[in-house]
Write a protein that holds these residues in place. Structure first.
Motif, PDB file in Angstrom:
ATOM      1  N   ASN A   1       0.758  -1.211  -0.025  1.00  0.00           N
ATOM      2  CA  ASN A   1      -0.063  -0.065   0.012  1.00  0.00           C
ATOM      3  C   ASN A   1       0.795   1.034  -0.088  1.00  0.00           C
ATOM      4  N   TYR A   2       2.051   1.282   0.843  1.00  0.00           N
ATOM      5  CA  TYR A   2       3.007   2.301   0.791  1.00  0.00           C
ATOM      6  C   TYR A   2       3.345   2.730  -0.763  1.00  0.00           C
ATOM      7  N   LEU A   3       3.683   1.874  -1.475  1.00  0.00           N
ATOM      8  CA  LEU A   3       4.212   1.944  -2.747  1.00  0.00           C
ATOM      9  C   LEU A   3       3.265   2.374  -3.595  1.00  0.00           C
ATOM     10  N   VAL A   4       2.019   1.734  -3.767  1.00  0.00           N
ATOM     11  CA  VAL A   4       0.778   2.233  -4.539  1.00  0.00           C
ATOM     12  C   VAL A   4       0.617   3.567  -4.346  1.00  0.00           C
ATOM     13  N   GLY A   5       0.791   4.050  -3.246  1.00  0.00           N
ATOM     14  CA  GLY A   5       0.130   5.562  -2.964  1.00  0.00           C
ATOM     15  C   GLY A   5       1.384   6.754  -3.259  1.00  0.00           C
ATOM     16  N   CYS A   6       2.590   6.169  -3.799  1.00  0.00           N
ATOM     17  CA  CYS A   6       3.617   6.846  -4.466  1.00  0.00           C
ATOM     18  C   CYS A   6       3.601   7.311  -5.851  1.00  0.00           C
ATOM     19  N   GLU A   7       3.838   8.701  -5.926  1.00  0.00           N
ATOM     20  CA  GLU A   7       3.919   9.084  -7.438  1.00  0.00           C
ATOM     21  C   GLU A   7       5.287   8.599  -8.238  1.00  0.00           C
ATOM     22  N   LYS A   8       5.052   8.507  -9.225  1.00  0.00           N
ATOM     23  CA  LYS A   8       6.396   8.096 -10.012  1.00  0.00           C
ATOM     24  C   LYS A   8       7.480   8.952  -9.501  1.00  0.00           C
ATOM     25  N   ASN A   9       8.453   8.002  -9.307  1.00  0.00           N
ATOM     26  CA  ASN A   9       9.996   8.416  -9.187  1.00  0.00           C
ATOM     27  C   ASN A   9      10.050   9.219  -7.680  1.00  0.00           C
ATOM     28  N   SER A  10       9.193   8.773  -6.590  1.00  0.00           N
ATOM     29  CA  SER A  10       8.767   9.476  -5.431  1.00  0.00           C
ATOM     30  C   SER A  10      10.132   8.836  -4.565  1.00  0.00           C
ATOM     31  N   ILE A  11      10.296   9.457  -3.410  1.00  0.00           N
ATOM     32  CA  ILE A  11      11.143   9.032  -2.174  1.00  0.00           C
ATOM     33  C   ILE A  11      10.330   8.599  -1.154  1.00  0.00           C
ATOM     34  N   LEU A  12      10.200   7.647  -0.648  1.00  0.00           N
ATOM     35  CA  LEU A  12       9.535   7.250   0.368  1.00  0.00           C
ATOM     36  C   LEU A  12      10.469   6.826   1.669  1.00  0.00           C
ATOM     37  N   PHE A  13      10.048   7.701   2.750  1.00  0.00           N
ATOM     38  CA  PHE A  13      10.771   7.445   4.092  1.00  0.00           C
ATOM     39  C   PHE A  13      10.064   6.489   4.699  1.00  0.00           C
ATOM     40  N   ALA A  14      11.032   5.408   5.198  1.00  0.00           N
ATOM     41  CA  ALA A  14      10.548   4.301   5.920  1.00  0.00           C
ATOM     42  C   ALA A  14      10.860   4.243   7.484  1.00  0.00           C
ATOM     43  N   ASN A  15      10.387   4.167   8.371  1.00  0.00           N
ATOM     44  CA  ASN A  15      10.825   4.066   9.687  1.00  0.00           C
ATOM     45  C   ASN A  15      10.878   2.769  10.215  1.00  0.00           C
ATOM     46  N   GLY A  16      12.035   1.968  10.247  1.00  0.00           N
ATOM     47  CA  GLY A  16      12.099   0.892  10.989  1.00  0.00           C
ATOM     48  C   GLY A  16      12.286  -0.270  10.035  1.00  0.00           C
ATOM     49  N   ASP A  17      12.872  -1.470  10.352  1.00  0.00           N
ATOM     50  CA  ASP A  17      13.175  -2.580   9.744  1.00  0.00           C
ATOM     51  C   ASP A  17      12.158  -3.040   8.909  1.00  0.00           C
ATOM     52  N   LEU A  18      11.024  -3.520   9.600  1.00  0.00           N
ATOM     53  CA  LEU A  18      10.077  -4.116   8.867  1.00  0.00           C
ATOM     54  C   LEU A  18       9.211  -3.226   7.925  1.00  0.00           C
ATOM     55  N   ASP A  19       9.185  -1.941   8.068  1.00  0.00           N
ATOM     56  CA  ASP A  19       8.658  -1.299   6.752  1.00  0.00           C
ATOM     57  C   ASP A  19       9.717  -1.222   5.720  1.00  0.00           C
ATOM     58  N   THR A  20      11.013  -1.055   5.944  1.00  0.00           N
ATOM     59  CA  THR A  20      11.751  -0.808   4.931  1.00  0.00           C
ATOM     60  C   THR A  20      12.013  -2.269   4.126  1.00  0.00           C
ATOM     61  N   TYR A  21      12.395  -3.196   4.855  1.00  0.00           N
ATOM     62  CA  TYR A  21      12.843  -4.527   4.246  1.00  0.00           C
ATOM     63  C   TYR A  21      11.580  -5.096   3.557  1.00  0.00           C
ATOM     64  N   SER A  22      10.442  -5.007   4.070  1.00  0.00           N
ATOM     65  CA  SER A  22       9.267  -5.322   3.351  1.00  0.00           C
ATOM     66  C   SER A  22       8.983  -4.688   1.824  1.00  0.00           C
ATOM     67  N   ILE A  23       9.248  -3.562   1.948  1.00  0.00           N
ATOM     68  CA  ILE A  23       9.112  -2.711   0.612  1.00  0.00           C
ATOM     69  C   ILE A  23      10.191  -2.962  -0.239  1.00  0.00           C
ATOM     70  N   LEU A  24      11.482  -3.213   0.215  1.00  0.00           N
ATOM     71  CA  LEU A  24      12.635  -3.524  -0.470  1.00  0.00           C
ATOM     72  C   LEU A  24      12.353  -5.003  -1.159  1.00  0.00           C
ATOM     73  N   TYR A  25      11.738  -5.682  -0.369  1.00  0.00           N
ATOM     74  CA  TYR A  25      11.655  -7.109  -1.120  1.00  0.00           C
ATOM     75  C   TYR A  25      10.541  -6.814  -2.183  1.00  0.00           C
ATOM     76  N   LEU A  26       9.620  -6.277  -2.080  1.00  0.00           N
ATOM     77  CA  LEU A  26       8.725  -6.024  -3.132  1.00  0.00           C
ATOM     78  C   LEU A  26       9.289  -5.476  -4.444  1.00  0.00           C
ATOM     79  N   GLN A  27      10.119  -4.464  -4.289  1.00  0.00           N
ATOM     80  CA  GLN A  27      10.873  -3.910  -5.269  1.00  0.00           C
ATOM     81  C   GLN A  27      12.015  -4.892  -5.841  1.00  0.00           C
ATOM     82  N   LEU A  28      12.819  -5.532  -5.083  1.00  0.00           N
ATOM     83  CA  LEU A  28      13.954  -6.236  -5.496  1.00  0.00           C
ATOM     84  C   LEU A  28      13.604  -7.671  -6.021  1.00  0.00           C
ATOM     85  N   VAL A  29      12.561  -8.201  -5.391  1.00  0.00           N
ATOM     86  CA  VAL A  29      12.126  -9.642  -5.681  1.00  0.00           C
ATOM     87  C   VAL A  29      11.093  -9.689  -6.678  1.00  0.00           C
TER      88      VAL A  29
END
Length: 85
Positions: A2-30
């Motif tokens: 949901n965090y990524l869906v709500g971002c505009e194209k080429n946005s910067i998303l500030f995450a707070n903590g490991d769970l937020d950060t690495y869950s999002i990075l998983y969606l992106q990288l994998v």
């Protein structure tokens, strides 16, 4: 997701903590989902190596350097205000 869906194209998303950060990075990288969004962990941005990593990986951030630092400062102040309540 949901965090990524709500971002505009080429946005910067500030995450707070490991769970937020690495869950999002998983969606992106994998899964290859919304890899146009730059994900930054607020807590790690306070370290010089992490901040420099982003400036090297995304040179366009040099222009936004002041804006990023201001955004981090505002976020940290907001969190401090919440903690003091």
């Amino acid at each position: 997701y949901n965090y990524l869906v709500g971002c505009e194209k080429n946005s910067i998303l500030f995450a707070n903590g490991d769970l937020d950060t690495y869950s999002i990075l998983y969606l992106q990288l994998v899964d290859g989902f919304r890899d146009d969004v730059i994900v930054m962990n607020i807590n790690l941005l306070n370290t010089e190596w992490y901040f420099n990593y982003f400036l090297n990986k995304y040179p366009q951030l040099l222009k936004a350097n002041t804006q990023i630092k201001d955004a981090i400062s505002r976020f940290n102040n907001h969190v401090d205000d919440l903690d003091s309540d």
